[in-house]
Design a protein around this motif. Structure first.
Motif, PDB file in Angstrom:
ATOM      1  N   ARG A  25     -95.790  95.768-100.902  1.00 25.14           N
ATOM      2  CA  ARG A  25     -94.699  96.083-101.834  1.00 25.14           C
ATOM      3  C   ARG A  25     -93.894  97.321-101.490  1.00 25.14           C
ATOM      4  NH1 ARG A  25     -90.173  95.048-104.216  1.00 25.14           N
ATOM      5  NH2 ARG A  25     -89.581  96.633-105.868  1.00 25.14           N
ATOM      6  N   ARG A  26     -94.866  98.324-101.019  1.00 26.37           N
ATOM      7  CA  ARG A  26     -94.267  99.465-100.635  1.00 26.37           C
ATOM      8  C   ARG A  26     -93.633  99.517 -99.250  1.00 26.37           C
ATOM      9  NH1 ARG A  26     -96.584 104.374-103.108  1.00 26.37           N
ATOM     10  NH2 ARG A  26     -98.298 103.869-104.655  1.00 26.37           N
ATOM     11  N   ASP A 176    -100.461 102.993 -88.058  1.00 23.44           N
ATOM     12  CA  ASP A 176    -101.920 103.158 -88.404  1.00 23.44           C
ATOM     13  C   ASP A 176    -102.173 103.612 -89.717  1.00 23.44           C
ATOM     14  OD1 ASP A 176    -104.585 102.969 -87.947  1.00 23.44           O
ATOM     15  OD2 ASP A 176    -104.816 104.332 -86.468  1.00 23.44           O
ATOM     16  N   ALA A 177    -101.505 103.174 -90.811  1.00 22.11           N
ATOM     17  CA  ALA A 177    -101.427 103.690 -92.024  1.00 22.11           C
ATOM     18  C   ALA A 177    -102.682 103.353 -92.821  1.00 22.11           C
ATOM     19  CB  ALA A 177    -100.057 103.235 -92.996  1.00 22.11           C
ATOM     20  N   HIS A 178    -103.235 104.092 -93.631  1.00 24.14           N
ATOM     21  CA  HIS A 178    -104.434 104.056 -94.265  1.00 24.14           C
ATOM     22  C   HIS A 178    -103.989 104.343 -96.058  1.00 24.14           C
ATOM     23  CE1 HIS A 178    -106.342 103.836 -90.451  1.00 24.14           C
ATOM     24  NE2 HIS A 178    -107.499 103.495 -90.938  1.00 24.14           N
ATOM     25  N   GLU A 179    -103.085 105.020 -96.126  1.00 21.78           N
ATOM     26  CA  GLU A 179    -102.516 105.114 -97.460  1.00 21.78           C
ATOM     27  C   GLU A 179    -101.413 105.466 -97.565  1.00 21.78           C
ATOM     28  OE1 GLU A 179    -103.783 109.412 -98.437  1.00 21.78           O
ATOM     29  OE2 GLU A 179    -104.763 109.519 -96.553  1.00 21.78           O
ATOM     30  N   ASP A 182     -99.171 107.521 -95.415  1.00 25.44           N
ATOM     31  CA  ASP A 182     -99.057 107.427 -93.870  1.00 25.44           C
ATOM     32  C   ASP A 182     -97.965 106.259 -93.659  1.00 25.44           C
ATOM     33  OD1 ASP A 182    -101.545 108.597 -93.622  1.00 25.44           O
ATOM     34  OD2 ASP A 182    -102.583 107.002 -93.468  1.00 25.44           O
ATOM     35  N   LEU A 183     -97.425 105.723 -94.634  1.00 25.50           N
ATOM     36  CA  LEU A 183     -96.224 104.655 -94.205  1.00 25.50           C
ATOM     37  C   LEU A 183     -95.001 105.438 -93.862  1.00 25.50           C
ATOM     38  CD1 LEU A 183     -96.806 102.386 -97.083  1.00 25.50           C
ATOM     39  CD2 LEU A 183     -97.433 101.967 -94.955  1.00 25.50           C
TER      40      LEU A 183
END
Length: 217
Positions: A25-26, A176-179, A182-183
């Protein structure tokens, strides 16, 4: 406007903070049209991760996102990378990444070489100080080298670009997004590409979703 891509994102299926559907969604809101959730895997969780992501494809489509099932083979002995990558594809993974020899983690020497030599590997993530020989093998086998925005892993982006350019490698920009923070939005992706040393023309090509990697899916 043409949507964006990112094939390297982590969810709660491994060490990420977002449920897979929250991530989708984000990313939809940010303008992404093609996303791979590529959580960390080894022999213990490969089947569970691929099954879970594949079950989410319909939900992702309702947010206008084409979801690919990815995996990131992580800290696996180099001798086992080929067999795990093959199994991942057999289990329904659309795209296989290997956690490369980043300078900030004790990745086993030989991981880069095993990854770029494997026909079932699509992307070598944050490959660190990749050798010219391994970059040449990546170019020959169509394995993409990652330019990353991930803190720490991104210390060698300049080396990856220079070596990849010299050897004719395909390059790919990923979060390499984790939260959520990071996007990357469109401007951030551009800055990562240019900051790594890509020319404007190179950055435009690398960031375009109409690239040969997409033809594999």
């Amino acid at each position: 406007m043409i949507g964006m891509y990112d094939f390297h994102c982590h969810s709660t299926l491994s060490d990420g903070d977002m449920l897979p559907i929250e991530m989708i969604r984000r990313m939809s809101v940010l303008g992404y049209s093609t996303v791979a959730i590529s959580d960390h895997v080894d022999a213990t969780n490969l089947s569970d991760v691929t099954g879970a992501v594949n079950r989410l494809k319909q939900s992702a489509s309702l947010f206008g996102v084409r979801l690919l099932c990815g995996v990131e083979i992580t800290h696996v002995p180099p001798e086992e990378i080929h067999s795990i990558a093959r199994e991942a594809k057999e289990l329904g993974a659309d795209i296989v990444l290997v956690h490369g020899e980043t300078v900030v983690e004790p990745v086993a020497p030989g991981t880069n070489r095993a990854a770029v030599s494997c026909k079932d590997v699509d992307i070598l993530a944050h490959p660190g100080l990749i050798s010219r020989e391994d970059a040449q093998t990546a170019a020959e086998n169509g394995v993409y080298l990652e330019i990353t925005s991930r803190n720490g892993h991104n210390r060698t982006n300049g080396h990856v670009v220079r070596t990849g350019r010299e050897c004719g490698c395909e390059l790919i920009v990923q979060s390499d997004a984790h939260e959520p923070r990071d996007l990357l939005d469109r401007e951030a992706r551009w800055l990562v590409a240019r900051g790594a040393g890509l020319t404007e023309d190179e950055a435009l090509r690398v960031l375009s979703p109409e690239r040969s990697l997409f033809h594999r899916f």
